[in-house]
Write an enzyme that holds these catalytic residues in place. Structure first.
Site, PDB file in Angstrom:
ATOM      1  N   LYS A 103       0.820  -1.231   0.000  1.00 12.65           N
ATOM      2  CA  LYS A 103       0.000   0.000   0.000  1.00 12.65           C
ATOM      3  C   LYS A 103       0.843   1.265   0.000  1.00 12.65           C
ATOM      4  O   LYS A 103       0.477   2.266  -0.619  1.00 12.65           O
ATOM      5  CB  LYS A 103      -0.976   0.013   1.182  1.00 12.65           C
ATOM      6  N   GLU A 127      -5.221  -5.301  -5.211  1.00  7.93           N
ATOM      7  CA  GLU A 127      -6.343  -5.609  -4.314  1.00  7.93           C
ATOM      8  C   GLU A 127      -5.860  -5.911  -2.893  1.00  7.93           C
ATOM      9  O   GLU A 127      -6.474  -5.497  -1.905  1.00  7.93           O
ATOM     10  CB  GLU A 127      -7.125  -6.816  -4.858  1.00  7.93           C
ATOM     11  N   GLY A 132      -6.811  -6.583   3.356  1.00  7.38           N
ATOM     12  CA  GLY A 132      -6.538  -8.025   3.245  1.00  7.38           C
ATOM     13  C   GLY A 132      -7.494  -8.790   2.358  1.00  7.38           C
ATOM     14  O   GLY A 132      -7.478  -8.654   1.133  1.00  7.38           O
ATOM     15  N   LYS A 204      -3.705   3.212   2.854  1.00  4.11           N
ATOM     16  CA  LYS A 204      -4.866   2.496   2.284  1.00  4.11           C
ATOM     17  C   LYS A 204      -5.971   3.473   1.912  1.00  4.11           C
ATOM     18  O   LYS A 204      -6.606   3.348   0.859  1.00  4.11           O
ATOM     19  CB  LYS A 204      -5.374   1.457   3.293  1.00  4.11           C
TER      20      LYS A 204
END
Ligand code: HSE
Length: 425
Positions: A103, A127, A132, A204
């Site tokens: 990230k 993804e 997670g 994130k």
């Protein structure tokens, strides 16, 4: 039959999980794709005890993996920035697809890397970088692609959620003891200050904001607070007022631009996000057609993160020429909303001298700034001191900060005033 040849860089928690998942579910992957995924090389400093590498080529030279002509997809799972950036750039310029769980790399260097990927005609997929095992990138970019996304609010760091949950439940477990448990479970970052100070969640949230609103990645301009100043008292008083404290990432598209922030937040106990405890993650998405949808699951760990990595590898197999970008044809460079310009309700906690008239002085200042009090607790007076805890109505942050300064200047106010924002979605 299409065969995808994978090189894995990094064999830690996520790398080992990915290696094992590809082997374990090989038949199911073939049934779904009509093809096969083969790990042809693993680059790692040392073997992982959970992986049988006896029939897999291994090397401790990560660049041997990205330069290996027999590899179609490089899976970057080493974390960190410097080496990962070089590896990914090299892989893309070698026209290899890249799947990453990194990230920080995407939040900080994503736009340059997406450009390299597009120029090379390969995919850069991420993804696993967020939450997670929750397929939140796919939910936003694919499932909700017909919507205007309005806002996102997420618990996207399992370590901080675990710490806050344990602080609430036990009331007597030390911060370091709970953090150690999260580290043992494989949740915490290599440097856990990334979790505790909110940097991991900020990376994130930066990515989620960009894929939701089609704006540039603006990690540099977002607002960030961790959980290190949250006390057991705050959790207890928030509970008495009907709230839980969660570490939330929030991003909203407003008339003034993009509001992007990560900080502790009071959420009403009845709200779905308040039910997300322990190391679990959840993201609430507000959109114009679907309304509010929420995505819940394990935010880290070998299996859940590998699930997202392998889904990206399968995507590459299915549509190997899909465009590698943030999900928008062109990004709109909207202004970033400064934290002083947001509107929120606020929880305030202060210690004051326990004598007549102090509360009146405080409420007088608040009313001067047109701030009203929604709830208030004053109790537990000891040795001539008393805590005051209140929740305000929704006001401009700048106005609340001015009121806090004025209250702090009262002689009867003994300590710094704790301010925590209260969720209003
Ligand atoms: N340190 C992260 C967390 C791991 O605690 O959620 C996954 O990014």
């Amino acid at each position: 039959m299409k065969k995808i040849r994978v090189g894995i860089c990094g064999l830690g928690t996520v790398g080992s999980g990915t290696f094992n998942l590809i082997g374990k579910n090989a038949n199911e992957i073939s049934r779904k794709t009509g093809g096969s995924v083969k790990v042809v090389q693993v680059g790692c400093r040392r073997p992982h005890p959970d992986c049988d590498l006896s029939t897999t080529d291994t090397t401790n030279d990560l660049f041997a993996v990205v330069n290996n002509p027999d590899i179609d997809v490089v899976v970057e799972l080493i974390g960190g920035i410097d080496t990962a950036l070089e590896l990914v750039k090299q892989a893309l310029s070698n026209k290899k697809h890249v799947v990453t769980a990194n990230k920080a790399l995407i939040a900080i260097h994503g736009e340059d890397l997406f450009k390299l990927a597009m120029d090379a005609g390969v995919c850069l997929k991420f993804e696993a970088a967020i939450a997670g095992g929750i397929p939140i990138v796919k939910a936003i970019r694919e499932g909700l692609s017909g919507n205007n996304i309005e806002f996102l609010a997420g618990i996207i760091n399992g370590t901080t959620n675990f710490i806050l949950t344990e602080m609430e439940a036990a009331g007597n477990r030390s911060f370091s003891e709970v953090l150690k448990e999260a580290q043992d479970l494989g949740y915490a970052e290599a440097d856990p200050t990334f979790d505790v100070e909110g940097i991991d969640a900020a990376h994130k949230m930066t990515i989620l904001s960009s894929i939701s609103f089609g704006v540039p990645l603006r990690f540099d301009a977002m607002y960030l607070e961790g959980i290190s100043n949250i006390t057991v008292e705050d959790i207890k008083y928030a509970g008495e007022l009907g709230y839980k404290i969660k570490h939330l990432g929030i991003t909203t598209k407003t008339d003034a631009g993009i509001d992007l922030r990560v900080h502790p937040t009071l959420i009403e106990k009845s709200h779905m996000l308040a039910q997300v405890d322990g190391v679990m993650n959840a993201v609430l998405v507000g959109s114009d057609a679907a309304g509010q949808t929420m995505y819940y699951g394990a935010g880290a760990g070998a299996g859940p993160t590998a699930s997202s990595v392998v889904a990206d590898i399968i995507d590459v197999m299915r549509d190997g020429d899909s465009v590698a970008n943030l999900g928008f044809d062109a990004l709109m460079d909207l202004p970033m909303v400064d934290i002083s310009s947001i509107e929120s309700a606020y929880y305030l906690r202060l210690r004051v001298l326990d004598k007549p008239g102090v509360l009146a002085k405080i409420t007088t200042i608040l009313s001067r700034y047109k701030i009203s009090i929604e709830s208030l607790i004053q109790k537990d007076a000891k040795r001539g001191e008393a805590p005051i805890i209140l929740v305000s109505n929704i006001v401009l942050e700048k106005v609340m900060d001015e009121a806090i300064d004025a209250i702090s200047n009262l002689d009867e106010v003994l300590t710094d005033i704790t301010k925590i924002r209260v969720a209003s979605f």
